[in-house]
Design a protein around this motif. Structure first.
Motif, PDB file in Angstrom:
ATOM      1  N   LEU A   6     -57.528 -27.449  36.108  1.00 21.17           N
ATOM      2  CA  LEU A   6     -57.368 -28.318  34.689  1.00 21.17           C
ATOM      3  C   LEU A   6     -55.829 -28.690  34.838  1.00 21.17           C
ATOM      4  O   LEU A   6     -55.687 -29.517  34.650  1.00 21.17           O
ATOM      5  CB  LEU A   6     -57.662 -27.274  33.887  1.00 21.17           C
ATOM      6  CG  LEU A   6     -59.088 -26.717  33.085  1.00 21.17           C
ATOM      7  CD1 LEU A   6     -59.612 -25.670  31.935  1.00 21.17           C
ATOM      8  CD2 LEU A   6     -59.112 -28.166  32.556  1.00 21.17           C
ATOM      9  N   ARG A   7     -54.889 -27.522  35.665  1.00 19.21           N
ATOM     10  CA  ARG A   7     -53.456 -28.071  35.690  1.00 19.21           C
ATOM     11  C   ARG A   7     -54.024 -29.292  37.445  1.00 19.21           C
ATOM     12  O   ARG A   7     -52.795 -30.074  36.843  1.00 19.21           O
ATOM     13  CB  ARG A   7     -53.138 -26.725  36.378  1.00 19.21           C
ATOM     14  CG  ARG A   7     -53.053 -26.205  35.150  1.00 19.21           C
ATOM     15  CD  ARG A   7     -51.389 -24.579  35.937  1.00 19.21           C
ATOM     16  NE  ARG A   7     -51.779 -23.993  36.378  1.00 19.21           N
ATOM     17  CZ  ARG A   7     -52.388 -22.858  35.756  1.00 19.21           C
ATOM     18  NH1 ARG A   7     -52.311 -22.425  35.216  1.00 19.21           N
ATOM     19  NH2 ARG A   7     -52.684 -22.211  37.132  1.00 19.21           N
ATOM     20  N   ALA A   8     -54.001 -28.964  37.910  1.00 18.83           N
ATOM     21  CA  ALA A   8     -54.268 -30.274  38.821  1.00 18.83           C
ATOM     22  C   ALA A   8     -54.536 -31.829  37.898  1.00 18.83           C
ATOM     23  O   ALA A   8     -54.834 -32.645  38.009  1.00 18.83           O
ATOM     24  CB  ALA A   8     -55.520 -30.196  39.955  1.00 18.83           C
ATOM     25  N   ALA A   9     -55.801 -31.446  37.259  1.00 20.25           N
ATOM     26  CA  ALA A   9     -57.003 -32.703  36.375  1.00 20.25           C
ATOM     27  C   ALA A   9     -55.745 -33.604  35.529  1.00 20.25           C
ATOM     28  O   ALA A   9     -55.107 -34.194  35.589  1.00 20.25           O
ATOM     29  CB  ALA A   9     -57.764 -31.894  35.466  1.00 20.25           C
ATOM     30  N   ALA A  10     -55.071 -32.225  34.952  1.00 19.72           N
ATOM     31  CA  ALA A  10     -53.554 -32.991  34.156  1.00 19.72           C
ATOM     32  C   ALA A  10     -52.462 -33.867  34.667  1.00 19.72           C
ATOM     33  O   ALA A  10     -51.855 -34.760  34.399  1.00 19.72           O
ATOM     34  CB  ALA A  10     -52.835 -32.022  32.968  1.00 19.72           C
ATOM     35  N   ALA A  11     -52.580 -33.554  36.381  1.00 19.68           N
ATOM     36  CA  ALA A  11     -51.436 -34.028  36.827  1.00 19.68           C
ATOM     37  C   ALA A  11     -52.178 -35.260  38.236  1.00 19.68           C
ATOM     38  O   ALA A  11     -51.494 -36.335  38.040  1.00 19.68           O
ATOM     39  CB  ALA A  11     -50.895 -33.038  37.736  1.00 19.68           C
ATOM     40  N   ASP A  12     -53.854 -35.481  37.696  1.00 23.38           N
ATOM     41  CA  ASP A  12     -54.040 -35.997  38.458  1.00 23.38           C
ATOM     42  C   ASP A  12     -54.173 -37.847  38.215  1.00 23.38           C
ATOM     43  O   ASP A  12     -54.358 -37.389  37.156  1.00 23.38           O
ATOM     44  CB  ASP A  12     -55.707 -36.135  38.409  1.00 23.38           C
ATOM     45  CG  ASP A  12     -56.327 -36.887  39.636  1.00 23.38           C
ATOM     46  OD1 ASP A  12     -55.374 -36.560  40.795  1.00 23.38           O
ATOM     47  OD2 ASP A  12     -57.796 -37.178  39.816  1.00 23.38           O
ATOM     48  N   GLU A  13     -53.911 -38.899  38.621  1.00 21.73           N
ATOM     49  CA  GLU A  13     -53.734 -40.418  38.299  1.00 21.73           C
ATOM     50  C   GLU A  13     -55.211 -41.371  38.351  1.00 21.73           C
ATOM     51  O   GLU A  13     -55.546 -41.966  37.612  1.00 21.73           O
ATOM     52  CB  GLU A  13     -52.352 -40.718  38.723  1.00 21.73           C
ATOM     53  CG  GLU A  13     -51.075 -40.269  38.267  1.00 21.73           C
ATOM     54  CD  GLU A  13     -50.865 -40.952  36.490  1.00 21.73           C
ATOM     55  OE1 GLU A  13     -51.279 -41.664  36.122  1.00 21.73           O
ATOM     56  OE2 GLU A  13     -49.526 -40.246  36.286  1.00 21.73           O
ATOM     57  N   THR A  14     -55.603 -40.387  38.804  1.00 22.12           N
ATOM     58  CA  THR A  14     -56.769 -41.460  39.336  1.00 22.12           C
ATOM     59  C   THR A  14     -58.374 -41.076  38.320  1.00 22.12           C
ATOM     60  O   THR A  14     -59.415 -41.565  37.994  1.00 22.12           O
ATOM     61  CB  THR A  14     -56.897 -41.546  40.487  1.00 22.12           C
ATOM     62  OG1 THR A  14     -57.268 -40.641  41.985  1.00 22.12           O
ATOM     63  CG2 THR A  14     -56.557 -42.693  41.657  1.00 22.12           C
ATOM     64  N   GLY A  15     -57.981 -39.800  39.006  1.00 20.26           N
ATOM     65  CA  GLY A  15     -60.144 -38.832  38.058  1.00 20.26           C
ATOM     66  C   GLY A  15     -59.880 -39.705  36.575  1.00 20.26           C
ATOM     67  O   GLY A  15     -61.137 -40.438  36.353  1.00 20.26           O
ATOM     68  N   TRP A  16     -59.066 -39.251  35.812  1.00 23.68           N
ATOM     69  CA  TRP A  16     -58.956 -39.632  34.556  1.00 23.68           C
ATOM     70  C   TRP A  16     -59.500 -41.482  33.937  1.00 23.68           C
ATOM     71  O   TRP A  16     -59.923 -41.480  33.084  1.00 23.68           O
ATOM     72  CB  TRP A  16     -57.867 -39.381  33.584  1.00 23.68           C
ATOM     73  CG  TRP A  16     -56.936 -39.924  33.865  1.00 23.68           C
ATOM     74  CD1 TRP A  16     -55.605 -39.630  34.490  1.00 23.68           C
ATOM     75  CD2 TRP A  16     -56.369 -41.053  33.138  1.00 23.68           C
ATOM     76  NE1 TRP A  16     -54.243 -40.685  34.449  1.00 23.68           N
ATOM     77  CE2 TRP A  16     -55.056 -41.468  33.164  1.00 23.68           C
ATOM     78  CE3 TRP A  16     -57.124 -41.953  31.889  1.00 23.68           C
ATOM     79  CZ2 TRP A  16     -54.241 -42.709  33.366  1.00 23.68           C
ATOM     80  CZ3 TRP A  16     -56.158 -42.999  31.154  1.00 23.68           C
ATOM     81  CH2 TRP A  16     -55.076 -43.266  31.875  1.00 23.68           C
ATOM     82  N   GLN A  17     -58.729 -41.679  34.259  1.00 19.91           N
ATOM     83  CA  GLN A  17     -58.924 -43.225  34.352  1.00 19.91           C
ATOM     84  C   GLN A  17     -60.478 -43.915  35.230  1.00 19.91           C
ATOM     85  O   GLN A  17     -60.964 -44.763  34.318  1.00 19.91           O
ATOM     86  CB  GLN A  17     -57.881 -44.181  35.693  1.00 19.91           C
ATOM     87  CG  GLN A  17     -56.088 -44.166  35.087  1.00 19.91           C
ATOM     88  CD  GLN A  17     -55.779 -44.730  36.228  1.00 19.91           C
ATOM     89  OE1 GLN A  17     -55.967 -45.217  37.482  1.00 19.91           O
ATOM     90  NE2 GLN A  17     -53.794 -45.176  35.753  1.00 19.91           N
ATOM     91  N   GLU A  18     -60.944 -43.504  36.374  1.00 21.67           N
ATOM     92  CA  GLU A  18     -62.177 -43.298  36.183  1.00 21.67           C
ATOM     93  C   GLU A  18     -63.138 -43.260  35.548  1.00 21.67           C
ATOM     94  O   GLU A  18     -64.367 -43.452  34.947  1.00 21.67           O
ATOM     95  CB  GLU A  18     -62.430 -42.663  37.790  1.00 21.67           C
ATOM     96  CG  GLU A  18     -64.277 -43.022  37.841  1.00 21.67           C
ATOM     97  CD  GLU A  18     -64.349 -44.078  38.893  1.00 21.67           C
ATOM     98  OE1 GLU A  18     -63.616 -44.966  38.265  1.00 21.67           O
ATOM     99  OE2 GLU A  18     -65.599 -44.258  38.756  1.00 21.67           O
ATOM    100  N   LEU A  19     -62.747 -42.190  34.612  1.00 22.34           N
ATOM    101  CA  LEU A  19     -63.805 -41.755  33.984  1.00 22.34           C
ATOM    102  C   LEU A  19     -64.043 -42.437  32.574  1.00 22.34           C
ATOM    103  O   LEU A  19     -64.119 -42.169  31.390  1.00 22.34           O
ATOM    104  CB  LEU A  19     -63.078 -39.660  33.485  1.00 22.34           C
ATOM    105  CG  LEU A  19     -64.202 -39.055  32.873  1.00 22.34           C
ATOM    106  CD1 LEU A  19     -65.796 -39.527  32.815  1.00 22.34           C
ATOM    107  CD2 LEU A  19     -64.263 -37.837  33.049  1.00 22.34           C
ATOM    108  N   ALA A  20     -62.660 -43.066  31.632  1.00 15.23           N
ATOM    109  CA  ALA A  20     -62.234 -43.755  30.927  1.00 15.23           C
ATOM    110  C   ALA A  20     -62.991 -44.947  31.103  1.00 15.23           C
ATOM    111  O   ALA A  20     -63.535 -45.708  30.543  1.00 15.23           O
ATOM    112  CB  ALA A  20     -60.495 -44.505  31.292  1.00 15.23           C
TER     113      ALA A  20
END
Ligand SMILES: C[C@@]1(CC(=O)O)c2cc3[nH]c(cc4nc(cc5[nH]c(cc(n2)[C@H]1CCC(=O)O)[C@@](C)(CC(=O)O)[C@@H]5CCC(=O)O)C(CC(=O)O)=C4CCC(=O)O)c(CCC(=O)O)c3CC(=O)O
Ligand SMILES: NC(=O)C1=CN([C@@H]2O[C@H](COP(=O)(O)OP(=O)(O)OC[C@H]3O[C@@H](n4cnc5c(N)ncnc54)[C@H](O)[C@@H]3O)[C@@H](O)[C@H]2O)C=CC1
Length: 240
Positions: free
Chosen positions: A190-204
């Protein structure tokens, strides 16, 4: 520790009655802020109200009583804002509210009552409040403008994605096969996900493109978690 230090909290207003005493420009701003924060019952008591407040009075959210303040006006309230042009009256209102255990703010004297209102930036679930503890409301407003530049609308989408990942990872039936300490591994991800720039963009992006079912979102969420697991965990695999 400073004696007049403030303790920041974020209140949930839905279903709780708020009262704003006064109907000028300041009261108008406070009512708007309460509405943005989800207040669904605001009583405004004022001798005069602005046109905007009068207009809001036609909605079921805001009820206006156009008359001088009476102590009974706050008795049913959960939160009170005293924003009349009379500082002595504002002081009296917040001390009456305090005595009843009701949250109270005075617009004319930051040192009175139980809370001050910060300048606020909202980006979906992200809420940033800025206070100068009454030292300079103008600086609070100025910093808000700077933060608005720094934290754009993408933070709303980012948090929607992070919430999906967090809900998924923390659900009790989600097990990371390689790990003995499940909670530590999940928190690591979860800490890594908060710092990750690509994963959330793909999900969005998947969420935006979503035409058929929720399955795509679930898949994309798991995909992000798997990608992080490969980078961070020994076994490199997360699964249900
Ligand atoms: C203590 C506090 C109590 C409270 O209201 O909770 C308070 C008190 C007072 N404000 C005064 C004046 C001004 N306030 C603003 C603006 C804002 N004031 C806000 C909050 C607060 N104001 C609380 C502490 C906030 C903190 O320090 O962090 C903001 C952030 C949020 C909000 O209003 O909800 C909002 C910006 C919103 C935004 O831009 O988003 C401006 C600028 C403008 O209007 O452009 C001016 C004129 C310039 C100046 O004075 O700086 C006066 C003197 C009144 C008089 O002269 O008679 C008092 C009384 C006193 O000083 O005690
Ligand atoms: N906290 C803040 O951000 C700021 C606070 N202020 C302070 O806020 C106060 C209000 O400012 P404005 O809205 O610009 O004033 P305003 O003069 O536009 O409005 C005052 C309101 O108080 C009402 N009022 C006065 N006596 C009343 C009574 N006995 N019962 C019910 N209503 C009554 C009037 O009818 C009017 O609606 C001032 O005291 C000012 O010093 C001013 C600027 C910013």
């Amino acid at each position: 520790m400073q004696e007049d230090a403030l303790y920041p909290i974020m209140l949930r207003l839905a279903g709780r009655r708020c009262a704003v005493i006064g109907g000028g420009k300041v009261a108008e701003r406070k009512v708007a802020a309460l509405m943005e924060a989800g207040a669904d019952r605001i009583d405004v008591i004022a001798e005069q109200v602005t046109d905007t407040l009068a207009e809001l009075g036609h909605s079921s959210l805001v009820r206006i009583a156009q008359r001088p303040y009476e102590p009974a006006d706050i008795q049913q309230a959960w939160l009170v804002i005293a924003a009349t042009s009379d500082p002595v009256l504002n002081a009296r209102i917040v001390s009456e509210a305090d005595a009843l255990g009701i949250w109270a703010n005075s617009a004319s004297e930051g040192g009175e009552g139980s809370f001050v209102t910060p300048a606020v930036v909202r980006r979906g679930d992200l809420v940033i409040g800025v206070t100068t503890s009454g030292a300079s409301p103008s600086l609070a407003a100025r910093l808000k403008l700077e933060l608005e530049q720094q934290y754009g609308d993408e933070y709303g989408a980012r948090l929607q994605s992070l919430r999906l990942v967090r809900d998924r990872l923390l659900s009790s039936d989600y097990v990371i096969r390689s790990e003995t300490d499940q909670l530590a591994a999940k928190q690591h991800l979860l800490r890594a996900a908060a710092a990750d720039e690509t994963g959330w963009q793909e999900l969005a992006r998947v969420r935006e493109d979503l035409t058929s079912t929720d399955i795509d979102i679930a898949k994309a969420t798991d995909g992000w978690i798997d990608q992080l697991s490969k980078q961070l965990l020994l076994g490199g695999e997360a699964c249900v």
